[in-house]
Design an enzyme around this catalytic site. Structure first.
Site, PDB file in Angstrom:
ATOM      1  N   ASP A   8       0.855  -1.349  -0.067  1.00 43.94           N
ATOM      2  CA  ASP A   8       0.107   0.034  -0.091  1.00 43.94           C
ATOM      3  C   ASP A   8       0.524   1.315   0.163  1.00 43.94           C
ATOM      4  O   ASP A   8       2.041   0.670   0.662  1.00 43.94           O
ATOM      5  CB  ASP A   8      -0.958   0.145   1.334  1.00 43.94           C
ATOM      6  CG  ASP A   8      -1.521   1.350   1.612  1.00 43.94           C
ATOM      7  OD1 ASP A   8      -2.447   1.930   0.604  1.00 43.94           O
ATOM      8  OD2 ASP A   8      -1.820   1.731   2.489  1.00 43.94           O
ATOM      9  N   ASP A  10      -0.381   5.160   1.114  1.00 44.75           N
ATOM     10  CA  ASP A  10      -0.446   6.031   1.857  1.00 44.75           C
ATOM     11  C   ASP A  10      -0.670   5.567   2.953  1.00 44.75           C
ATOM     12  O   ASP A  10      -1.167   4.408   3.394  1.00 44.75           O
ATOM     13  CB  ASP A  10      -1.991   7.008   1.311  1.00 44.75           C
ATOM     14  CG  ASP A  10      -1.760   7.689   0.013  1.00 44.75           C
ATOM     15  OD1 ASP A  10      -0.710   8.179   0.143  1.00 44.75           O
ATOM     16  OD2 ASP A  10      -2.122   7.436  -0.819  1.00 44.75           O
ATOM     17  N   ASP A 212      -2.738  -0.529   6.140  1.00 50.36           N
ATOM     18  CA  ASP A 212      -2.801   0.319   6.867  1.00 50.36           C
ATOM     19  C   ASP A 212      -4.398   0.195   6.842  1.00 50.36           C
ATOM     20  O   ASP A 212      -4.388   1.046   8.028  1.00 50.36           O
ATOM     21  CB  ASP A 212      -1.979   0.718   7.265  1.00 50.36           C
ATOM     22  CG  ASP A 212      -2.333   2.163   6.098  1.00 50.36           C
ATOM     23  OD1 ASP A 212      -2.759   2.121   4.712  1.00 50.36           O
ATOM     24  OD2 ASP A 212      -2.688   3.455   6.483  1.00 50.36           O
TER      25      ASP A 212
END
Length: 272
Positions: A8, A10, A212
């Protein structure tokens, strides 16, 4: 050892200032030197990611729009998924009980109906920018996804409205605490990574992944080694309690973890 590493962007690879740290970039290049294939799995648009890949000077497959598109290292489309036109039309033409802003995405870019300069902060280093338009006049036949951005509690209430209206015709997920996305049925980073791994002659057990947010849940749960960021959404940690949690993106925790994995895999790991 993993043969494919998916990341991922961001909140995971990128630091809070939306930059890729030097240590992280160096570690990613070490992975490539070990013949480990890289894939960036993100909600960001492929047009933005191509620009960033040029800056990073990295060869990587791109899973963009939270799984709506997969592109090869050379830029060829390997997989595409769009919202059902009826779903896109319903979402864009309904007056929802929310204060959130609405954003549509298609192959031409990011489209919205009012200027919100603060949303551009996350894209300051790529220069990626929304295009202002009348969303109700937008063709519903090629919309990849629709996002609502706003207060989390407001978005939770909106999620209930959307779920009641759309039923099983769309996939709803939080890509951040302040961003609720409407995606095609069955579309997520996990299914996209499964398609990519199959294309490469691998299985999901050959993959490791880092994330996240809730839009990373399927990907992290399906791979042979899933890793959760210390700064991850509480909902993600609760959904996958068996997965290891490492440090914060501001400390380039992915680089810290991978350096240990590459150099001292026989020793127990502890976050920085």
């Amino acid at each position: 050892m993993a043969r494919l590493a998916a990341f991922d962007m961001d909140g995971t690879l990128l630091m809070p200032n939306h930059l890729l740290g030097d240590e992280t970039l160096s570690t990613l290049k070490r992975l490539r030197e070990r013949d480990i294939t890289l894939a960036f799995a993100t909600g960001r648009h492929v047009l933005e990611m191509r620009h960033l890949m040029g800056r990073f000077a990295l060869d990587a497959f791109l899973i963009t729009g939270n799984g709506t598109r997969i592109h090869s290292v050379e830029g060829d489309v390997l997989h595409r998924s769009d919202l059902d036109p009826e779903v896109a039309h319903r979402v864009l033409h309904t007056v929802w009980d929310t204060q959130a802003s609405i954003h549509a995405f298609n192959d031409s870019g990011w489209l919205t109906d009012k200027a919100i300069p603060e949303l551009l902060h996350a894209h300051v280093y790529s220069g990626f920018h929304y295009q202002l338009c009348d969303l109700k006049a937008l063709s519903a036949s090629d919309v990849t996804k629709i996002c609502f951005c706003g207060d989390h509690d407001d978005l939770v209430r909106l999620q209930v409205q959307l779920s009641e209206a759309l039923g099983e015709r769309a996939n709803l997920c939080f890509s951040a605490v302040d961003c609720l996305e409407v995606l095609p049925v069955g579309c997520n980073k996990g299914t996209a990574l499964s398609v990519l791994s199959g294309h490469l002659g691998m299985t999901m057990q050959d993959c490791m992944a880092f994330g996240d947010a809730m839009n990373d849940r399927e990907m992290l749960g399906l791979v042979g080694r899933g890793v959760i960021m210390g700064n991850a959404m509480a909902q993600l940690k609760a959904a996958l309690p068996h997965l290891p949690v490492i440090g914060h993106c501001q400390n380039q925790a992915v680089s810290h973890f991978l350096t240990h994995w590459l150099d001292t895999p026989h020793l127990p790991y502890s976050p920085e």
